[in-house]
Write an enzyme that holds these catalytic residues in place. Structure first.
Site, PDB file in Angstrom:
ATOM      1  N   THR A   1       0.827  -1.204   0.000  1.00  0.00           N
ATOM      2  CA  THR A   1       0.000   0.000   0.000  1.00  0.00           C
ATOM      3  C   THR A   1       0.862   1.255   0.000  1.00  0.00           C
ATOM      4  O   THR A   1       0.580   2.232  -0.705  1.00  0.00           O
ATOM      5  CB  THR A   1      -0.939  -0.002   1.219  1.00  0.00           C
ATOM      6  OG1 THR A   1      -1.782  -1.163   1.154  1.00  0.00           O
ATOM      7  CG2 THR A   1      -1.801   1.247   1.249  1.00  0.00           C
TER       8      THR A   1
ATOM      9  N   ASP B   1      -4.396  -2.364  -8.037  1.00  0.00           N
ATOM     10  CA  ASP B   1      -4.019  -3.054  -6.809  1.00  0.00           C
ATOM     11  C   ASP B   1      -4.619  -4.462  -6.802  1.00  0.00           C
ATOM     12  O   ASP B   1      -5.658  -4.708  -7.429  1.00  0.00           O
ATOM     13  CB  ASP B   1      -4.543  -2.248  -5.613  1.00  0.00           C
ATOM     14  CG  ASP B   1      -4.042  -2.777  -4.278  1.00  0.00           C
ATOM     15  OD1 ASP B   1      -3.015  -3.492  -4.263  1.00  0.00           O
ATOM     16  OD2 ASP B   1      -4.664  -2.458  -3.248  1.00  0.00           O
ATOM     17  N   GLU B   2      -3.983  -5.390  -6.088  1.00  0.00           N
ATOM     18  CA  GLU B   2      -4.464  -6.774  -5.947  1.00  0.00           C
ATOM     19  C   GLU B   2      -4.749  -7.403  -7.312  1.00  0.00           C
ATOM     20  O   GLU B   2      -5.789  -8.020  -7.540  1.00  0.00           O
ATOM     21  CB  GLU B   2      -5.734  -6.825  -5.074  1.00  0.00           C
ATOM     22  CG  GLU B   2      -5.580  -6.236  -3.690  1.00  0.00           C
ATOM     23  CD  GLU B   2      -4.759  -7.096  -2.745  1.00  0.00           C
ATOM     24  OE1 GLU B   2      -4.200  -8.127  -3.193  1.00  0.00           O
ATOM     25  OE2 GLU B   2      -4.658  -6.747  -1.558  1.00  0.00           O
TER      26      GLU B   2
ATOM     27  N   GLN C   1      -0.629 -15.044  -3.384  1.00  0.00           N
ATOM     28  CA  GLN C   1      -1.828 -14.814  -2.593  1.00  0.00           C
ATOM     29  C   GLN C   1      -3.079 -14.804  -3.474  1.00  0.00           C
ATOM     30  O   GLN C   1      -4.104 -14.230  -3.108  1.00  0.00           O
ATOM     31  CB  GLN C   1      -1.717 -13.499  -1.824  1.00  0.00           C
ATOM     32  CG  GLN C   1      -0.604 -13.512  -0.786  1.00  0.00           C
ATOM     33  CD  GLN C   1      -0.623 -12.273   0.092  1.00  0.00           C
ATOM     34  OE1 GLN C   1      -1.557 -12.045   0.850  1.00  0.00           O
ATOM     35  NE2 GLN C   1       0.419 -11.468  -0.005  1.00  0.00           N
TER      36      GLN C   1
END
Length: 662
Positions: free
Chosen positions: A48, A238-239, A270
């Site tokens: 982040t 993101d992600e 992940q």
């Protein structure tokens, strides 16, 4: 004529204090140049912070906020990142396109929905709205189906959404996930088509439509793609490991117009949401789809002690499909993970609860402890143990086990055998009969309650059938046959057997057709049966369930009462992105973790290993890996093996604990 001069904002050299706040790996990603970028951000590595400073860096370099798109997986995450950016740069970010993919799609479609036949004031349907529209579709189509076996609107919504998120057809989704509905493929396709038509007629979209139509407009209207491709000079995602096909295609389409200034950030290790449509190949194959991709690796972990990271690295090394990286601890040495073999699920629950109390006495706050598990059903015995010991808990994986509708359904069957005058149990079961509503259920109960033994009356009185509509006669006959089967078992039968017997009745079919996520719910009923093995009589089992609920509802003297003062119980999936000082990872036995259902997929074991990796990396100071070695059944015992994920790593990476019972 008057003349006014506008001074254009000059591009400035970055004056941010990057040397003081970023490590070398983070700084390299933040200050990189043009072109496609892949940032592999290991757990606890400051992902982040890196994204936030990348946005701040671009603004400091003179990029206008309106020329930046930041896609995240929660609006909360986007707001927090932009708040930090404003704090760092002292610049407003209101013009920046930041938010979830669905929020960004909605912002885009409000401007251009008319191009696909929608007005700009379209409604967005939530899940309940979607179920209501599907109910209307079923009513209007008047499908000639066996009502007891056709999927309920909540299940239909799950099927329709799965086809969108996986890029599969309805027959393929049914075969893969809902094989018991495969015979209705043609009818479900008709419902899906009607559903799409009704949404359009109502000027309404669901969540999936926000992505579908955003993508459609970009692909079918080149001027729009060029306009927004030029607008977004920099795109950040993101992600990225959790994106589906369409999300990846949308950002890559936009980036194709701007020198491919696309930075995607995530951790392939992940990626654990394939069941929701996440496409692992998006992050794995990003460099192949985007030539000249520059790859950055964030490997400095600020969260966990070295022993925990050593286990995580050793575990994930067994996966063949991944971007290689090695987490390195910034923190000094601490405890190694501890494995604990327990006799059964009850001793496992007792150990976890006892150790929690010890840790609290040692100064670890309750909210800094979490228990993680692969499936919600695995928490059954633990929830009961925590209630008995007055340990308050916050459950993140769903409703408290004994409050769930399907658990109450099964318990209602047992209640009728123990107390045939239980009106609530009768009404609950009667309403499960197809075509029986509240009025009919009330008529049947009024007749039953007048007898000395309502259960015996229900089994003998043939005139009861006249109280239900003709369309319900088939269901009523099946209901009586099931009651007869349970009645023959009797109220002296061990409760575990009774719970298992319920699954041989029409209820199993009812659960599959009326509840979403039926496979998980069936697993939870199996878990209820296992929990019931410690009781010999149904009346004692039922009493314990009620008392557990009462105990939890009472305010325990001296116990914490706020949400901030509770231990956390969660599935690993719900815990992703979170961290605690102490983590207990339970039910690490073959048959529980990895999930047998997930292993049916060719790459299922690798995804399950990633789930294990995510669980390990939630722990900061201490990690306990527990597993029962026996599974109790009503008439037998099964010996369990430790999870393959424990067996495949060196025993030198963890300490083994021995249990002494007093």
């Amino acid at each position: 004529m008057k003349t006014y001069t506008i001074t254009r904002h000059a591009r400035t050299t970055c004056a941010l204090p990057l040397e003081d706040v970023l490590n070398d790996q983070q700084r390299a990603a933040v200050t990189c140049g043009h072109g496609p970028k892949l940032v592999i951000a290991g757990a606890g590595s400051g992902k982040t912070r890196t994204i936030t400073y990348r946005v701040a860096y671009l603004l400091a370099q003179g990029v206008a906020p309106a020329h930046i798109l930041l896609a995240t997986f929660t609006n909360k995450a986007a707001r927090e990142m932009l708040r930090r950016v404003e704090h760092i740069t002292s610049q407003p970010t209101g013009a920046l396109w930041g938010g979830t993919f669905h929020a960004l799609g909605n912002r885009f479609l409000r401007k251009h929905a008319q191009r696909i036949g929608y007005a700009s004031n379209y409604s967005i349907l939530d899940e309940e709205d979607q179920r209501d529209v599907l109910k209307v579709c079923l009513s209007e189509l008047q499908l000639k189906v066996t009502e007891a076996r056709f999927p309920h609107p909540s299940v239909l919504r799950e099927v329709v959404s799965a086809t969108f998120n996986t890029h599969l057809t309805i027959p393929q989704v049914l075969t893969d996930r809902f094989p018991h509905f495969s015979q209705w493929a043609e009818e479900i396709e008709r419902v899906a088509q009607r559903y799409q038509a009704k949404k359009r007629a109502a000027n309404a979209m669901d969540y999936d439509d926000l992505l579908r139509y955003w993508h459609q407009l970009l692909t079918e209207h080149p001027p729009l793609l060029q306009q927004y491709g030029r607008l977004f000079q920099h795109l950040l995602v993101d992600e990225y490991q959790d994106t589906n096909h369409l999300q990846a295609e949308i950002v890559e389409l936009l980036a194709s117009q701007n020198r491919r200034n696309l930075m995607v950030v995530g951790d392939d290790c992940q990626s654990i949401y394939q069941f929701r449509g996440a496409h692992y190949a998006n992050i794995l194959e990003f460099p192949q789809r985007n030539p000249e991709t520059e790859i950055f690796r964030l490997e400095m972990n600020y969260r966990s002690v070295p022993g925990i990271l050593a286990l995580a690295n050793a575990c994930i090394a067994h996966n063949t499909q991944q971007h290689q990286k090695t987490l390195r601890a910034v923190r000094p040495a601490g405890e190694r993970p501890t494995t604990v073999a327990l006799n059964d699920i009850y001793q496992e629950a007792a150990f976890i609860a006892e150790r929690m109390l010890q840790l609290r006495d040692e100064g670890v706050p309750l909210p800094e402890m979490a228990v993680l598990y692969r499936a919600h059903a695995h928490s059954t015995a633990l929830q009961a143990e925590l209630i008995r010991r007055n340990i308050p808990y916050d459950i993140r994986s769903g409703l408290r086990f004994f409050e769930q509708a399907h658990i109450k359904d099964v318990v209602a069957h047992v209640k009728l055998l123990v107390n045939p005058r239980d009106e609530a149990a009768w009404r609950r079961l009667l309403l499960m009969i197809p075509k029986v509503g509240n009025v009919t259920a009330g008529r049947v109960w009024d007749r039953l309650r007048q007898s000395d033994d309502p259960l015996a009356t229900a089994l003998r009185d043939q005139t009861l059938a006249s109280l239900v509509p003709a369309s319900a006669h088939t269901g009523w006959r099946r209901f009586r046959e099931d009651l007869q089967r349970l009645h023959r078992l009797g109220d002296a039968t061990p409760p575990a057997e009774l719970v298992q017997a319920v699954l041989t009745t029409a209820y199993a079919e009812h659960l599959r057709t009326h509840y979403d996520n039926a496979a998980a719910r069936l697993e939870e009923i199996e878990s209820l049966a296992q929990f019931a093995t410690s009781y010999t009589r149904p009346d004692r089992f039922l009493s314990e369930l009620v008392l557990l609920g009462e105990l939890y509802g009472q305010e325990v003297r001296g116990a914490p009462t706020t949400d901030e003062e509770r231990v956390v119980l969660s599935t690993v999936h719900q815990a992703k992105g979170l961290e605690w000082q102490v983590v207990f990872l339970m039910r690490l036995s073959e048959g529980s973790f990895p999930s047998p259902q997930a292993l049916r997929d060719p790459w299922g074991e690798e995804e399950e290993r990633r789930v294990f990796y995510v669980a390990i990396t939630r722990a900061k100071d201490a990690l306990y890996l527990t597993y029962p070695v026996m599974e109790l059944h009503s008439h037998s015992t099964t010996v369990l093996q430790p999870s393959r994920f424990l067996q495949e790593v060196s025993a030198e990476l963890y300490d083994e604990a021995r249990i002494l019972e007093q």
